[in-house]
Motif scaffolding. Sequence first.
Motif, PDB file in Angstrom:
ATOM      1  N   TYR A 138       2.849  -5.213   4.883  1.00 25.69           N
ATOM      2  CA  TYR A 138       3.576  -5.713   6.052  1.00 25.69           C
ATOM      3  C   TYR A 138       4.311  -4.568   6.746  1.00 25.69           C
ATOM      4  O   TYR A 138       4.359  -4.501   7.975  1.00 25.69           O
ATOM      5  CB  TYR A 138       4.568  -6.793   5.623  1.00 25.69           C
ATOM      6  N   THR A 146       3.684  -3.287  10.689  1.00 27.64           N
ATOM      7  CA  THR A 146       4.746  -3.370  11.684  1.00 27.64           C
ATOM      8  C   THR A 146       5.395  -2.032  11.996  1.00 27.64           C
ATOM      9  O   THR A 146       6.385  -1.982  12.726  1.00 27.64           O
ATOM     10  CB  THR A 146       5.835  -4.351  11.206  1.00 27.64           C
ATOM     11  N   GLN A 200       1.760   0.824  14.936  1.00 22.72           N
ATOM     12  CA  GLN A 200       1.944   0.937  13.491  1.00 22.72           C
ATOM     13  C   GLN A 200       2.717   2.192  13.087  1.00 22.72           C
ATOM     14  O   GLN A 200       2.944   2.415  11.890  1.00 22.72           O
ATOM     15  CB  GLN A 200       0.586   0.926  12.787  1.00 22.72           C
TER      16      GLN A 200
END
Length: 451
Positions: free
Chosen positions: A70, A74, A413
């Motif tokens: 995750y 992100t 990212q």
Amino acid sequence: MAYNFRACDRDQAFLLPPDVRDWLPADHLAWFVLDVVDQLDLGPFLKAYRADGHGRAAYAPRMLLAVLLYGYCTGVRSSRQIERRCTEDIAFRVLAANSTPDHVTIARFRVRHEQALAGLLIQSLKLCAAAGMVRLGLVALDGTKVEANAAAAANRTHAHLQAQVAELLAQAAAIDQSEDRQHGTARGDELPRALAGRTERLARLQHAKALLEAEAAARQQRYQQRVEQLAAAARARGQRPRAHIRPRRRDEAPNPTATVNTTDPDSRFVRGNGRTLQGYNAQAATTPAQVIVAAELTQQANDLQQLAPMLTAIRTTLAAAGIGDPVQRLAADSGYWSIANVSAIPEAPELLIPPARHGRHGKPRKDGKPSESKSDNLRAAMRTKLDNAQGKACYALRSRTIEPVFGQVKTVQGGGRFMRRGLRACAAEWKLLCGTHNLLKLWRATAATSH
């Protein structure tokens, strides 16, 4: 005067629902990451742990993997930031099941399982293929420059490194003499922090110095081999070998200005986005749906020598993902153009590569007649292929396919700079970034279908 404001009572017993499943909406990325982790093969992670139940309890790799994936999706890749988010961010708290692994645990997990994390690219490709997102009619190939976790100012020449190593050795000898006078033959206290740091720095400098010496030896060996080959060829023709052959400047002559980075010795000066940076050349191949089917990392500054290795990487990755369909066409920019690339790679798909301006061209002879070079026919055939309607349509997809992928990986990212150091570690991190990119594509496609 009576205002009508929403209540703001910080003494309220519950600021959040007591059930973590109520903290996030059902279509949140965190739930998708948890579902993905449940489908992954965690065998490569689990084999690094004891299976007899002894020892101190460790954090479950399933939980740490979900948190790390995750974070990479992100743009939160720093272990310290992830630790902070596990306390402050609801999504991270859900993924971590309200546990708070510290940054050392997260960093060690990433280092310990770097190859298993790199394998996420293959596992993400399997999931995308199962969703019908992998179509191999056309694959786009390109490279982008990614900064190393090192400053360009840390580059040193061999002479500079030799002076620094000598200085540190002299300092260490002085400290040894001082401790001998203080403690005699008895053992002193624990190693001072300053000396421990100096020892680590000395090891890094010696490693960098050895790399430069190995490169100098390789240049000398290439020169000697070429001299011997030319001499043998001359003798075979019945001629006397030349007394002196000038070494080629690019790869044979001694280079006293050659440098190596003392922070990340594997990184190189590369040109990207109109500037020179300390980093690596990151390669990726994608489908028109922007699913990455292969990713590699190289120290070479340009893309000229990367076509054959990337074609091999594409076949290897697709086979590992259980995808048997071959790539039909591959589009790449002119940086991949060479006679060998477009004519000598076995089992290559149909290549769409614009001829580069560099290289030899046929020039008119003195008598006015043209003198064709070996590449003229190849150039003409490629231009004909790219000028027809199908060639134009296929090649036009290249920039709309691979360029947005690099933008998403490096900007959304946060993959514009590696967190790890060393070619092997950075290559694993690049594959992890590409694997999480595929997961994001799959998540968005799944969300669009459900709506």
